[in-house]
Design a protein around this motif. Structure first.
Motif, PDB file in Angstrom:
ATOM      1  N   ARG A  77       1.022  -1.291   0.033  1.00  0.00           N
ATOM      2  CA  ARG A  77      -0.020   0.009   0.149  1.00  0.00           C
ATOM      3  C   ARG A  77       0.828   1.344  -0.073  1.00  0.00           C
ATOM      4  NH1 ARG A  77      -4.634  -1.687   4.224  1.00  0.00           N
ATOM      5  NH2 ARG A  77      -5.461  -3.639   3.298  1.00  0.00           N
ATOM      6  N   SER A  78       0.470   2.062  -0.779  1.00  0.00           N
ATOM      7  CA  SER A  78       1.261   3.667  -0.987  1.00  0.00           C
ATOM      8  C   SER A  78       0.757   4.266   0.366  1.00  0.00           C
ATOM      9  CB  SER A  78       0.935   4.208  -2.166  1.00  0.00           C
ATOM     10  OG  SER A  78       1.434   3.338  -3.198  1.00  0.00           O
ATOM     11  N   PRO A  79       1.822   4.823   0.937  1.00  0.00           N
ATOM     12  CA  PRO A  79       1.534   5.970   1.849  1.00  0.00           C
ATOM     13  C   PRO A  79       0.711   7.040   1.654  1.00  0.00           C
ATOM     14  CG  PRO A  79       3.834   5.433   1.885  1.00  0.00           C
ATOM     15  CD  PRO A  79       3.176   4.957   0.691  1.00  0.00           C
ATOM     16  N   GLU A  80      -0.261   7.285   2.710  1.00  0.00           N
ATOM     17  CA  GLU A  80      -1.266   8.527   2.341  1.00  0.00           C
ATOM     18  C   GLU A  80      -0.656   9.568   3.494  1.00  0.00           C
ATOM     19  OE1 GLU A  80      -5.351   7.307   2.525  1.00  0.00           O
ATOM     20  OE2 GLU A  80      -4.965   5.302   2.135  1.00  0.00           O
ATOM     21  N   ASP A  81      -1.305  10.925   2.934  1.00  0.00           N
ATOM     22  CA  ASP A  81      -0.833  11.977   3.823  1.00  0.00           C
ATOM     23  C   ASP A  81      -1.659  11.799   5.214  1.00  0.00           C
ATOM     24  OD1 ASP A  81       0.747  13.216   1.810  1.00  0.00           O
ATOM     25  OD2 ASP A  81      -0.877  14.600   1.229  1.00  0.00           O
ATOM     26  N   LEU A  82      -0.763  12.209   6.249  1.00  0.00           N
ATOM     27  CA  LEU A  82      -1.417  12.017   7.673  1.00  0.00           C
ATOM     28  C   LEU A  82      -1.769  13.329   8.063  1.00  0.00           C
ATOM     29  CD1 LEU A  82       0.940   9.566   9.220  1.00  0.00           C
ATOM     30  CD2 LEU A  82      -1.305   9.125   8.334  1.00  0.00           C
ATOM     31  N   ALA A  83      -3.156  13.452   8.599  1.00  0.00           N
ATOM     32  CA  ALA A  83      -3.340  14.880   9.129  1.00  0.00           C
ATOM     33  C   ALA A  83      -2.645  14.901  10.699  1.00  0.00           C
ATOM     34  CB  ALA A  83      -4.869  14.715   9.487  1.00  0.00           C
ATOM     35  N   PHE A  84      -2.382  16.202  10.878  1.00  0.00           N
ATOM     36  CA  PHE A  84      -1.690  16.289  12.355  1.00  0.00           C
ATOM     37  C   PHE A  84      -2.496  15.837  13.410  1.00  0.00           C
ATOM     38  CE2 PHE A  84       0.795  20.388  11.061  1.00  0.00           C
ATOM     39  CZ  PHE A  84       1.666  19.469  10.004  1.00  0.00           C
ATOM     40  N   GLY A  85      -2.095  14.837  14.199  1.00  0.00           N
ATOM     41  CA  GLY A  85      -2.744  14.216  15.454  1.00  0.00           C
ATOM     42  C   GLY A  85      -3.504  13.007  15.108  1.00  0.00           C
ATOM     43  N   GLU A  86      -3.407  12.582  13.706  1.00  0.00           N
ATOM     44  CA  GLU A  86      -4.003  11.253  13.252  1.00  0.00           C
ATOM     45  C   GLU A  86      -3.363   9.993  13.868  1.00  0.00           C
ATOM     46  OE1 GLU A  86      -5.818   9.395   9.276  1.00  0.00           O
ATOM     47  OE2 GLU A  86      -4.480  11.238   9.032  1.00  0.00           O
ATOM     48  N   VAL A  87      -1.966  10.023  13.847  1.00  0.00           N
ATOM     49  CA  VAL A  87      -1.202   9.195  14.343  1.00  0.00           C
ATOM     50  C   VAL A  87      -0.447   9.722  15.591  1.00  0.00           C
ATOM     51  CG1 VAL A  87       0.525   7.319  13.976  1.00  0.00           C
ATOM     52  CG2 VAL A  87      -1.168   7.811  12.224  1.00  0.00           C
TER      53      VAL A  87
END
Length: 534
Positions: free
Chosen positions: A75-85
């Protein structure tokens, strides 16, 4: 590489036939004509190398590399929102991962000791640790050692939420082999196969991998969220046989060393204080360099040293605490930064790493949120009493009124047909003979219990054990890691050879059910009654 702990082999100058090589890490010797270890005897077999001919009719010696299981369904990395991980450090090897709307916790050891009474938490866990555990979606427990599988911690959790999903690898010795005897009521344990993605939701999955050195008990894990991988190698000596994913977003591993009774608990022969101090210094440096090299080779975006934050805090273990020097996480991180551009994180209890922020800008001041000022970081007191009371309860148990318990126990243990004589001595806190305690010989060649050492040539070990711990271990059929890794023994051996088969049996391969002491006591009473009637 040596199968014991991944050391490199060199020519054995003592071997006139040119058939053996010596490991640079612990001086283990391998006979390459049989791929069996000469020293220690009866230990691992190395995998035979595959022989292939090249185009010029030359020979190639190869170690086979099967496909990487994490590459299935990439799976290709998707953008992460701040605070999501967000990754929050609690203590030792315990991390709390927020992954979208899911929460995962690794190896919760948050109260009580590990290895009987030998290890105690270095860090003060956040005050809300139990509430945190109760709210998670799943827990991963890497292996059965009590600094990762903490029954005191899980008992507190089970009282609030007994059906919490817990995932473990399908190891040869089950991680929860002693659950029924522990008194902990957990009802939702999942044993999963190695190397297969476990889907949690559309964005989150994880894969458990076995250790290449201790596949019977050690595991590690890859967690993937929206294509971003977090690798936790835990205590694995050679995780997944040395094949690991490159360029993960976050890697965490052990770093400290000191998780063994060797050499601090040994005496006699070469084991002077000077020798032990030099050995510990050398081994810690080797471990530091190995971890730095591993991080450099794997090139994670971020690296965190953990799973080494324990202390020998009981006053009776003052000698161990002073001599068992451990690696400094900051020293390792500085070494990594000197040789690579990997971002490093030395965790403090309650500190949180925001993966989205750190991947976008490692210098972001909000990328790592430290605990509030004034937060207690290091423990300065431990509640020894309740845990020592449990151990002390075994000392006066009825079992030990009858010397025949010795034969009963070692027959149950099932180790024999091995030329080794062991003297077992029950001791007080200072390893002096315990008044009224047992002092006996076990000859494992025929599993006899002689009054004197046999006249034949034989290796010999003397094991002094604190009476409360050895009797607790015997009574409950526990593994000897509590004694050895927990620093509750003092050992001498002649000759100075590590008897892998003996220690491996008592540390990993004891029966899954404890001795039947109820039957033992009943038989004893019946035989005594028959004698009195006769």
């Amino acid at each position: 590489m040596c199968k014991h702990q991944g050391g490199l082999f060199i020519k054995d100058i003592e071997d006139l036939d040119g058939r053996s090589v010596r490991c640079t890490k612990h001086n283990w010797k391998l006979d390459v004509s049989t791929m069996k270890y000469i020293n220690p005897p009866g230990s691992f077999c190395q995998d035979e190398l595959v022989v292939e001919k090249d185009k010029e009719n030359g020979l190639l010696l190869l170690e086979l590399n099967p496909p990487n299981p994490w590459d299935s369904d990439p799976r290709s990395p998707e953008d992460l929102a701040f605070g999501e991980v967000q990754v929050t450090y609690l203590t030792h090897a315990c991390m709390d991962l927020k992954l979208g709307d899911k929460r995962v916790v690794f190896d919760p050891w948050l109260i009580g000791p590990a290895f009987a009474r030998g290890w105690w938490l270095l860090h003060e866990p956040p005050s809300d640790w139990l509430e945190r555990l109760c709210q998670v979606d799943l827990i991963y427990i890497s292996h059965m050692h009590s600094d990762h599988l903490s029954y005191p911690t899980l008992k507190k959790l089970a009282e609030r939420r007994s059906n919490i999903p817990i995932y473990v690898g399908n190891t040869e010795r089950p991680v929860f082999w002693n659950l029924n005897r522990s008194g902990v009521q957990l009802t939702n344990i999942h044993v999963v196969p190695f190397g297969i993605w476990q889907q949690v939701d559309r964005n989150l999955r994880f894969m458990i991998l076995m250790d290449g050195v201790h596949p019977e008990m050690d595991t590690c894990i890859i967690v993937e969220y929206k294509g971003h991988k977090i690798l936790n190698t835990v205590d694995c000596t050679r995780p997944n046989g040395g094949r690991l994913p490159m360029k993960v977003d976050l890697m965490m591993s052990d770093f400290a060393g000191g998780a063994s009774g060797f050499p601090m608990t040994f005496s006699g022969g070469k084991f002077t204080e000077e020798w032990k101090a030099q050995f510990i210094k050398t081994e810690r440096k080797k471990l530091l360099n190995y971890k730095a090299r591993l991080v450099k080779d794997l090139q994670p975006r971020i690296y965190c040293p953990f799973a080494g934050y324990f202390v020998e805090s009981h006053p009776s273990d003052k000698y161990i605490k002073e001599t068992n020097i451990k690696n400094d996480p900051d020293e390792l991180n500085n070494l990594i930064k000197k040789n690579s551009d990997v971002v490093t994180w030395t965790p403090r209890p309650g500190a949180t790493l925001d993966l989205g922020r750190m991947l976008k800008d490692p210098t972001d001041s909000k990328g790592i949120i430290e605990p509030p000022e004034g937060t207690k970081i290091y423990k300065d007191s431990w509640d020894f009493g309740p845990y020592l009371k449990i151990l002390n309860a075994a000392v006066g148990d009825e079992i030990f009124l009858h010397a025949s318990w010795i034969k009963e126990y070692f027959t149950w243990a099932g180790f024999k047909d091995y030329n080794l004589v062991v003297r077992m001595i029950e001791t007080d806190e200072d390893f002096n003979p315990f008044p009224g305690g047992y002092d006996y010989l076990v000859d494992f060649l025929d599993l006899s219990f002689p009054k004197e050492r046999p006249s034949r040539e034989h290796p010999y070990e003397e094991i002094r054990s604190r009476v409360d711990v050895i009797r607790h271990v015997v009574k409950n059929g526990l593994l000897w890691d509590d004694l050895y890794i927990g620093f509750q023994t003092r050992l001498q051996r002649d000759p100075d050879i590590y008897h892998h088969l003996f220690w491996n049996h008592f540390q990993i391969k004891l029966p899954l059910t404890p001795p039947n002491w109820k039957s033992f006591l009943t038989c004893y009473e019946q035989s005594r009654a028959e004698i009195s009637q006769g």
